[in-house]
Design a protein around this motif. Structure first.
Motif, PDB file in Angstrom:
ATOM      1  N   GLY A 230      -0.225  10.489   1.591  1.00 16.47           N
ATOM      2  CA  GLY A 230      -1.007  10.346   2.827  1.00 16.47           C
ATOM      3  C   GLY A 230      -2.499  10.302   2.535  1.00 16.47           C
ATOM      4  O   GLY A 230      -2.925  10.172   1.379  1.00 16.47           O
ATOM      5  N   LEU A 231      -3.321  10.406   3.591  1.00 15.49           N
ATOM      6  CA  LEU A 231      -4.777  10.310   3.430  1.00 15.49           C
ATOM      7  C   LEU A 231      -5.433  11.477   4.151  1.00 15.49           C
ATOM      8  O   LEU A 231      -4.954  11.904   5.195  1.00 15.49           O
TER       9      LEU A 231
ATOM     10  N   GLY B 126      -7.649  -5.393   1.843  1.00 16.10           N
ATOM     11  CA  GLY B 126      -6.313  -5.564   2.428  1.00 16.10           C
ATOM     12  C   GLY B 126      -6.249  -5.136   3.885  1.00 16.10           C
ATOM     13  O   GLY B 126      -5.845  -5.900   4.764  1.00 16.10           O
TER      14      GLY B 126
ATOM     15  N   ASP C 277       5.328   6.012   5.369  1.00 18.47           N
ATOM     16  CA  ASP C 277       5.804   6.215   4.000  1.00 18.47           C
ATOM     17  C   ASP C 277       5.903   7.718   3.687  1.00 18.47           C
ATOM     18  O   ASP C 277       5.505   8.559   4.503  1.00 18.47           O
TER      19      ASP C 277
ATOM     20  N   PHE D 114     -13.545  -0.773   0.853  1.00 22.72           N
ATOM     21  CA  PHE D 114     -13.205   0.633   0.619  1.00 22.72           C
ATOM     22  C   PHE D 114     -11.873   0.687  -0.126  1.00 22.72           C
ATOM     23  O   PHE D 114     -10.846   0.220   0.360  1.00 22.72           O
ATOM     24  N   THR D 115     -11.905   1.215  -1.315  1.00 26.73           N
ATOM     25  CA  THR D 115     -10.669   1.327  -2.104  1.00 26.73           C
ATOM     26  C   THR D 115     -10.718   2.579  -2.971  1.00 26.73           C
ATOM     27  O   THR D 115     -11.800   3.027  -3.354  1.00 26.73           O
TER      28      THR D 115
ATOM     29  N   ASN E 160       0.840  -1.201   0.000  1.00 25.84           N
ATOM     30  CA  ASN E 160       0.000   0.000   0.000  1.00 25.84           C
ATOM     31  C   ASN E 160       0.875   1.251   0.000  1.00 25.84           C
ATOM     32  O   ASN E 160       0.626   2.202  -0.736  1.00 25.84           O
TER      33      ASN E 160
ATOM     34  N   ILE F  81     -10.749   3.610   5.689  1.00 30.14           N
ATOM     35  CA  ILE F  81      -9.897   2.607   5.021  1.00 30.14           C
ATOM     36  C   ILE F  81      -9.985   1.206   5.604  1.00 30.14           C
ATOM     37  O   ILE F  81      -9.643   0.249   4.935  1.00 30.14           O
TER      38      ILE F  81
ATOM     39  N   ALA G 243       1.669   8.493   5.064  1.00 32.20           N
ATOM     40  CA  ALA G 243       0.748   7.758   5.934  1.00 32.20           C
ATOM     41  C   ALA G 243       1.563   6.999   6.962  1.00 32.20           C
ATOM     42  O   ALA G 243       2.704   6.615   6.700  1.00 32.20           O
TER      43      ALA G 243
ATOM     44  N   GLY H  82      -8.220  -2.041  -7.131  1.00 35.33           N
ATOM     45  CA  GLY H  82      -8.190  -2.448  -5.719  1.00 35.33           C
ATOM     46  C   GLY H  82      -9.464  -3.182  -5.325  1.00 35.33           C
ATOM     47  O   GLY H  82     -10.494  -3.089  -6.006  1.00 35.33           O
ATOM     48  N   ILE H  83      -9.358  -3.915  -4.214  1.00 34.90           N
ATOM     49  CA  ILE H  83     -10.542  -4.630  -3.737  1.00 34.90           C
ATOM     50  C   ILE H  83     -11.029  -4.001  -2.440  1.00 34.90           C
ATOM     51  O   ILE H  83     -12.198  -4.070  -2.086  1.00 34.90           O
ATOM     52  N   GLY H  84     -10.068  -3.381  -1.736  1.00 35.48           N
ATOM     53  CA  GLY H  84     -10.464  -2.738  -0.489  1.00 35.48           C
ATOM     54  C   GLY H  84     -10.640  -3.712   0.655  1.00 35.48           C
ATOM     55  O   GLY H  84     -11.361  -3.426   1.615  1.00 35.48           O
TER      56      GLY H  84
ATOM     57  N   THR I 121      -8.775  -4.402   5.903  1.00 40.88           N
ATOM     58  CA  THR I 121      -9.785  -5.076   6.717  1.00 40.88           C
ATOM     59  C   THR I 121      -9.231  -6.411   7.202  1.00 40.88           C
ATOM     60  O   THR I 121      -9.293  -6.725   8.403  1.00 40.88           O
TER      61      THR I 121
ATOM     62  N   LYS J 106      -8.327   2.584  -5.489  1.00 39.65           N
ATOM     63  CA  LYS J 106      -7.503   2.141  -6.628  1.00 39.65           C
ATOM     64  C   LYS J 106      -8.374   1.510  -7.699  1.00 39.65           C
ATOM     65  O   LYS J 106      -9.307   0.773  -7.368  1.00 39.65           O
TER      66      LYS J 106
ATOM     67  N   MET K 291     -11.075  10.065   4.519  1.00 40.89           N
ATOM     68  CA  MET K 291     -10.684   8.809   3.886  1.00 40.89           C
ATOM     69  C   MET K 291     -10.071   7.874   4.915  1.00 40.89           C
ATOM     70  O   MET K 291     -10.391   6.688   4.974  1.00 40.89           O
TER      71      MET K 291
ATOM     72  N   PHE L 119       1.138   3.887   9.740  1.00 37.56           N
ATOM     73  CA  PHE L 119       0.333   2.819  10.332  1.00 37.56           C
ATOM     74  C   PHE L 119       1.072   2.234  11.534  1.00 37.56           C
ATOM     75  O   PHE L 119       2.296   2.151  11.526  1.00 37.56           O
TER      76      PHE L 119
HETATM   77  P1  ADP Z   1      -6.733  -1.905  -1.646  1.00 38.91           P
HETATM   78  O1  ADP Z   1      -5.302  -1.597  -1.553  1.00 38.91           O
HETATM   79  O2  ADP Z   1      -6.969  -3.155  -2.299  1.00 38.91           O
HETATM   80  O3  ADP Z   1      -7.500  -0.774  -2.215  1.00 38.91           O
HETATM   81  P2  ADP Z   1      -6.643  -1.707   1.233  1.00 38.91           P
HETATM   82  O4  ADP Z   1      -7.582  -2.097   2.319  1.00 38.91           O
HETATM   83  O5  ADP Z   1      -5.272  -2.242   1.296  1.00 38.91           O
HETATM   84  O6  ADP Z   1      -7.293  -2.087  -0.170  1.00 38.91           O
HETATM   85  O7  ADP Z   1      -6.585  -0.113   1.279  1.00 38.91           O
HETATM   86  C1  ADP Z   1      -7.748   0.664   1.181  1.00 38.91           C
HETATM   87  C2  ADP Z   1      -7.457   2.060   0.743  1.00 38.91           C
HETATM   88  O8  ADP Z   1      -6.699   2.744   1.725  1.00 38.91           O
HETATM   89  C3  ADP Z   1      -6.591   2.129  -0.510  1.00 38.91           C
HETATM   90  O9  ADP Z   1      -7.363   2.013  -1.681  1.00 38.91           O
HETATM   91  C4  ADP Z   1      -5.970   3.514  -0.373  1.00 38.91           C
HETATM   92  O10 ADP Z   1      -6.865   4.519  -0.841  1.00 38.91           O
HETATM   93  C5  ADP Z   1      -5.880   3.708   1.129  1.00 38.91           C
HETATM   94  N1  ADP Z   1      -4.502   3.489   1.619  1.00 38.91           N
HETATM   95  C6  ADP Z   1      -4.026   2.382   2.201  1.00 38.91           C
HETATM   96  N2  ADP Z   1      -2.731   2.529   2.530  1.00 38.91           N
HETATM   97  C7  ADP Z   1      -2.379   3.779   2.137  1.00 38.91           C
HETATM   98  C8  ADP Z   1      -1.171   4.549   2.209  1.00 38.91           C
HETATM   99  N3  ADP Z   1      -0.053   4.053   2.742  1.00 38.91           N
HETATM  100  N4  ADP Z   1      -1.178   5.810   1.719  1.00 38.91           N
HETATM  101  C9  ADP Z   1      -2.300   6.322   1.166  1.00 38.91           C
HETATM  102  N5  ADP Z   1      -3.473   5.653   1.078  1.00 38.91           N
HETATM  103  C10 ADP Z   1      -3.517   4.402   1.552  1.00 38.91           C
END
Ligand code: ADP
Length: 501
Positions: free
Chosen positions: A442-443, A466, A438, A456-457, A404, A451, A491, A462-464, A468, A459, A447, A493
């Motif tokens: 960022g977010l 990861g 990273d 929720f994605t 991510n 996440i 961002a 993306g599947i959204g 979860t 991309k 948003m 974590f």
């Molecule tokens: P996916 O990657 O398949 O979309 P995730 O659950 O991994 O699903 O992430 C959901 C959303 O969170 C991503 O689509 C992205 O918008 C946001 N996200 C996750 N990690 C980051 C990050 N390091 N920086 C910015 N946005 C992030």
């Protein structure tokens, strides 16, 4: 036969003297050259007429002249053959002043009642031995280098030139000579890799790094534009605190890179399919659990609407229908909780793990997944106690966070992924804390709050699921996963894991 012996007996001194393969000088007793044989002329690179009359000392390196006088003195005190032997070595000079380590021997010769000395010079046996050993060792090195496919380079910082061997030149497409300018050397490096390579050199040039140089970059053939991946390790050498030389070996790792990329893509694909399957299963399980209460809620709502439309304000009926709605809603909630609890159940196999090692492995996986273009900075706590977790699950979470992050950093010039581990105390208990930060965009707060929701994605592909799944996995391992809402830029974590009890 008789004739032959007679002829040999009649051979004159000069003929014999000139025929001898060793360098010989005949000197009179004051030490001046009288005759020099061709071997001596060749050794010292002087013609005979230049050598004749020359004080023999002039052919000896100044610092050895005293030693030579000592040999001479020994000889004249007791004019007898003084053969070569250990210690009878000295450094002589040829016409160009080049030094030669020679063995020397003296033989007395009386001609017309006068003492002459025949001096023989041969290349020092010790020197010869050292040269032979060096040659053998160089040959061994060459063969080993050839077998391993290594190229060797030596970059002279002061002169801005690079000395390199044939193998290195081959890596660069074989278009250059034995020495090239540093500028030419760098020109063939892929423009996208130059900054990373320069960063590795800058790091190695910092005396605190002990000069260690390690880099991987692509070299582009100037003719056919083919690219090959080169992996280099080397060391910077310092003189008076100043870096003056970088010496190292290089290896072609193109095939390895292609294989890694292929594996990474396959792993990605498998991961995606798994996520899709998990998503599909979770979605159908949710649908299954919600279907019944939703149908009931819909039926109760219709009763209420019907009652209101017919102005039939039977309070009892209305109350009953609304109570039905509430009950079904609560039931749906309970079903979802049970479902999540069920999904998180299952036998969790945990083991005692070095979390820092799991991080390095996960980083390798993420780096080899076609995401070469980021730098990672590890601030790992030394002697971090072992954590008690499921290895695959924790690794999965880390890879997911790293991917991510790297995907988010794709638009950034110098992407840096900083991973920190430390011991944190929570409710008077020590736990392991991992921070993944990273340098991406960022977010925003809205948003960031969403996440961890399933599906929720942002991309396109993306599947959204990861984050979860990651959160569920960390919680199943006794920890917590969250995002720092105020971490911008980038961002950040966090997750925790329990230490071995
Ligand atoms: P996916 O990657 O398949 O979309 P995730 O659950 O991994 O699903 O992430 C959901 C959303 O969170 C991503 O689509 C992205 O918008 C946001 N996200 C996750 N990690 C980051 C990050 N390091 N920086 C910015 N946005 C992030």
């Amino acid at each position: 036969m008789h004739n032959l012996i007679e002829t040999i007996e009649n051979l004159n001194f000069r003929t014999l003297f000139d025929a001898i393969a060793d360098a010989m000088l005949l000197t009179e007793n004051a030490g001046h050259v009288v005759l020099a044989n061709p071997a001596a002329q060749q050794l010292f690179d002087f013609k005979e007429n230049e050598l004749v009359g020359l004080a023999i000392e002039m052919l000896i390196a100044p610092r050895y002249r005293k030693q030579y006088r000592y040999y001479q003195m020994l000889f004249f005190n007791k004019p007898a053959k003084l053969p070569m032997g250990v210690g009878n070595e000295l450094i002589a000079l040829n016409r160009c002043g080049q030094e030669m380590l020679l063995d020397v021997s003296f033989s007395p010769l009386e001609i017309q009642q006068q003492l002459y000395v025949l001096i023989t010079f041969t290349a020092s046996r010790q020197h010869q031995k050292a040269e032979d050993a060096l040659r053998a060792s160089e040959e061994r090195l060459r063969l080993a280098k050839q077998a391993a496919g290594f190229g060797i380079f030596d970059y002279d910082f002061k002169r801005g030139i690079v000395y390199w061997d044939r193998q290195m030149r081959k890596f660069w497409g074989g278009h250059f000579g034995r020495i090239i300018s540093y500028k030419e050397f760098v020109t063939a490096i892929h423009p996208e890799d130059r900054a990373d390579r320069q960063a590795a050199i800058d790091y190695a040039m910092d005396p605190a790094s002990h000069g260690e140089y390690k880099a991987e970059y692509r070299v582009v053939d100037p003719d056919d534009k083919t690219e090959r991946w080169i992996s280099v390790v080397g060391r910077v050498y310092f003189e008076a605190g100043c870096a003056n030389r970088l010496v190292g070996v290089a290896r072609d790792v193109t095939e390895q890179k292609i294989l890694q990329k292929k594996l990474g893509m396959q792993r990605d694909e498998a991961e995606k399919i798994l996520k899709q399957q998990v998503a599909a299963h979770t979605a159908s399980a949710i649908a299954h659990e919600l279907n019944q209460p939703l149908t009931a809620i819909s039926a109760y709502s219709e009763v209420v609407l019907h009652t209101l439309q017919n102005n039939d304000l039977n309070v009892q009926n209305l109350k009953k229908a609304l109570e039905g709605c509430v009950e079904q809603t609560q039931r749906a909630g309970r079903s979802l909780h049970e479902l999540i609890a069920f999904l998180q159940k299952g036998e969790l196999l945990t083991e005692s793990l070095d979390l820092n090692d799991v991080i390095r492995e996960a980083l390798d996986i993420a780096s080899n997944d076609g995401y070469e273009r980021f730098r990672s900075k590890l601030n790992l706590e030394k002697d971090l106690p072992a954590v008690q977790c499921n290895h695959t699950q924790v690794q999965k979470v880390l890879v997911n966070l790293f991917r991510n992050a790297v995907e988010a950093m794709q638009t950034v010039d110098a992407p840096i992924l900083t991973i920190t581990t430390k011991v944190q105390t929570l409710n008077e208990k020590n736990i392991a804390l991992v921070i993944v930060k990273d340098s991406g965009p960022g977010l925003d707060q809205t948003m960031a709050k969403r996440i961890f929701e399933p599906f929720f994605t942002t991309k396109p592909s993306g599947i959204g699921m990861g984050l979860t799944i990651s959160r569920a996995l960390i919680e199943a391992n006794g920890g917590q996963l969250w995002i720092d809402l105020d971490a911008k830029p980038g961002a950040k974590f966090y997750f925790t894991l329990p230490f071995v009890a």
